[in-house]
Design an enzyme around this catalytic site. Structure first.
Site, short mmCIF file in Angstrom:
data_model
loop_
_atom_site.label_atom_id
_atom_site.label_comp_id
_atom_site.label_asym_id
_atom_site.label_seq_id
_atom_site.Cartn_x
_atom_site.Cartn_y
_atom_site.Cartn_z
N GLU A 119 -0.11 -7.02 -3.28
CA GLU A 119 -0.10 -6.13 -2.11
C GLU A 119 -1.31 -5.20 -2.10
O GLU A 119 -1.17 -3.98 -2.25
CB GLU A 119 1.20 -5.33 -2.05
CG GLU A 119 1.62 -4.63 -3.34
CD GLU A 119 2.91 -3.84 -3.16
OE1 GLU A 119 2.97 -3.00 -2.25
OE2 GLU A 119 3.84 -4.08 -3.94
N GLU A 163 5.53 -6.87 3.75
CA GLU A 163 4.64 -5.87 4.32
C GLU A 163 3.45 -6.59 4.97
O GLU A 163 2.86 -7.48 4.37
CB GLU A 163 4.17 -4.88 3.25
CG GLU A 163 5.34 -4.16 2.58
CD GLU A 163 4.93 -3.30 1.39
OE1 GLU A 163 3.72 -3.06 1.22
OE2 GLU A 163 5.83 -2.87 0.65
N HIS A 168 4.17 4.65 2.06
CA HIS A 168 5.57 5.10 2.10
C HIS A 168 5.80 6.18 3.15
O HIS A 168 6.74 6.96 3.04
CB HIS A 168 5.99 5.62 0.71
CG HIS A 168 5.95 4.57 -0.34
ND1 HIS A 168 6.05 4.87 -1.69
CD2 HIS A 168 5.85 3.22 -0.27
CE1 HIS A 168 5.99 3.75 -2.40
NE2 HIS A 168 5.86 2.74 -1.55
#
Length: 402
Positions: free
Chosen positions: A358, A262, A232
Site C-alpha cells: 500500500e 484502498e 486515516h
C-alpha cells in the site's frame, strides 16, 4: 442481605457457533502452551483484545472495563464484566468467569482464582498498563513474570488454513464495498453518503456469508479533495466536485479479523500533474507486489520501493510504511508489528504470512497534483510467490468516474 460474590459463572444458554472449529482453537492453545512450557510460564494472563480473540474467539467490548484470558496447562478461561452477562461464555472457546463490581479489583480476584499465587506469570508488555501491572504483582505475587508479547505476535503472524479462508472471504467483502462506493460516486454527493453505501453493502455481504456470526465494527473511510492527505482521515459531509481526487477505503470486520481495500479515484477527469503522480504510485505498487515472496525481508522490499520513488523524484512525498500484516486487527486493537514493510523491520517473509502492499504519496494543497494517492492489495505469501486476494481494479482506466 444477599451475599454479593466477587465473581461467578453465568453460563446462560447454549454455546454459539464460533468462527473457527474447536480443533483450530485447540491447535492455537497447544502451540501457546508449548511456548509457555519452554519459557517456564505456569499461567498466561492476556488482556489485549487481539490475543483474547485469537486464543478464545471472544472479542470483547471494553467500554472502560478490563477483560482477560487466563491460560494454564489445563484450562483456558475468559474473564468478563457482569454487564455482558452470558454472551462472553457463549462466544468463547473454553470456560468463562464473570467478575462483579461490588468492590474494586474483583477482576484481579477472578484472575487469581484461575492463575493462582506465586506462579511464573506470562503477560503482554505492549498492552498491560503500569497500573494493571502493579495490580498483577499485588494480587498474583508472581515468582517471576515473563513477557509473551513477541512470542504471541510471532504465532499470530503465521496464518492457519482456516484463517486464510476467512481472510480471503474478507477481501472479497471489501471488494463488494468498493464496487458499491464506485456506484455511489457522483458530483454533489457527500463523503458520508458514499461511505454509508459501501458500509451497508459490506454488512449485508458479511451476513450472507457468515449467518452465525455477530456483526460489529465494519467501516468505510471515504475521503475527497484535501481530505485525502491522510490515510486515516475521518469521513466528512464535504460534497464531491468534478476533478476531485478520492480515496476509497473499505474495512470489513469478521469475528475480529480485519481486511481492507484502498484505491485512488477521480471524479470525472484527472489533470496531467495528478495523473503523473498516480501512475508513479501505481508503478511502485506493482513493483512492491512483485517483491513480496518468501525469502524477501521487509527492509529489503522497502529499500527497493524507496529507490523507485527516488528515481521519480517522489520519495519525499512518502508518508508511512508500504504494508503490514493482517489477522486479528482493527483500528483500535492489534498490530503484528514484526511484519511491516519499513526500513527498521528485518523479518523475512514466509509462506503463511499475509501482508498488504500500500504505497502512498501525499502532495500538499496548492501544489500540482495535490492530494493523497494510495493503492492497497492484500497478498498471501506462498511457496511459489504470492496470491493476490484483492480483485477490485486499480488505475485510471477503471477509477475515473463520471
Amino acid at each position: 442481605m444477599t451475599a454479593r460474590p466477587d465473581f461467578y459463572r453465568f453460563h446462560n444458554g447454549e454455546k454459539a457457533p464460533l468462527q473457527f472449529s474447536d480443533a483450530e482453537y485447540e491447535s492455537r492453545l497447544s502451540k501457546l502452551r508449548k511456548t509457555m512450557s519452554d519459557m517456564g510460564v505456569e499461567a498466561a494472563v492476556f488482556s489485549s483484545m487481539h490475543n483474547i480473540s485469537y486464543y478464545s474467539g471472544f472479542t470483547y467490548c471494553a467500554f472502560g472495563r478490563p477483560y482477560a484470558l487466563v491460560v494454564t496447562p489445563q484450562t483456558s478461561v475468559t474473564i468478563s464484566a457482569g454487564i455482558d452477562a452470558g454472551q462472553p461464555w457463549r462466544r468463547c472457546f473454553g470456560d468463562n468467569i464473570t467478575y462483579t463490581d461490588w468492590q474494586r479489583d474483583n477482576y484481579w480476584r477472578a484472575i487469581e482464582h484461575v492463575a493462582g499465587k506465586g506462579k511464573c506469570i506470562g503477560y503482554e508488555s505492549d498492552h498491560l498498563s503500569l497500573l494493571q501491572k502493579a495490580k498483577l504483582d499485588n494480587f498474583l505475587a508472581p515468582s517471576r513474570t515473563v513477557d509473551l508479547f513477541n512470542e504471541t505476535m510471532l504465532q499470530r503472524m503465521h496464518k492457519s488454513e482456516a484463517e486464510l479462508t476467512l481472510i480471503r472471504a474478507g477481501a472479497a467483502v471489501a471488494d463488494v464495498g468498493g464496487f458499491a462506493i464506485k456506484d455511489a460516486v457522483r458530483i454533489g454527493a457527500r463523503e458520508i453518503d458514499v461511505a454509508m453505501a459501501g458500509r451497508d453493502a459490506m454488512e449485508v455481504e458479511i451476513a450472507k456469508r457468515f449467518p452465525d456470526a455477530e456483526y460489529r465494527d465494519t467501516w468505510v473511510w471515504f475521503q475527497s479533495g484535501i481530505n485525502t492527505d491522510g490515510a486515516h482521515n475521518p469521513v466528512t459531509s464535504r460534497k464531491l466536485e468534478r476533478g476531485d481526487i478520492l480515496s476509497l477505503n473499505t474495512f470489513p470486520m469478521i469475528s475480529g479479523y480485519y481486511t481492507a481495500l484502498e484505491r485512488t479515484l477521480f471524479v470525472g477527469e484527472v489533470d496531467d500533474a495528478s495523473l503523473k503522480v498516480w501512475e508513479a504510485n501505481i508503478g511502485a505498487h506493482e513493483l512492491g507486489m512483485s517483491l513480496l515472496k518468501a525469502g524477501s525481508s521487509c527492509a529489503d522490499v522497502t529499500h527497493e520501493i524507496n529507490a523507485f520513488f527516488e528515481a521519480h523524484g517522489l520519495l519525499q512525498y512518502r508518508t508511512f510504511g508500504y504494508g503490514h500484516s493482517f489477522g486479528v486487527l482493527s483500528h483500535y486493537y492489534g498490530r503484528e508489528a514484526g511484519l511491516e514493510l519499513r526500513e527498521d523491520i528485518d523479518t523475512v517473509l514466509q509462506p503463511g504470512h499475509v501482508i498488504s502492499m500500500e504505497p502512498m504519496l501525499t502532495i500538499a494543497d496548492g501544489q500540482p497534483g495535490a492530494g493523497g494517492y494510495r493503492e492497497h492489495d492484500i497478498l498471501i505469501i506462498t511457496e511459489e510467490g504470492n496470491e493476490n486476494i484483492t480483485k477490485y481494479p486499480y488505475g485510471p482506466a477503471f477509477n475515473v468516474i463520471g
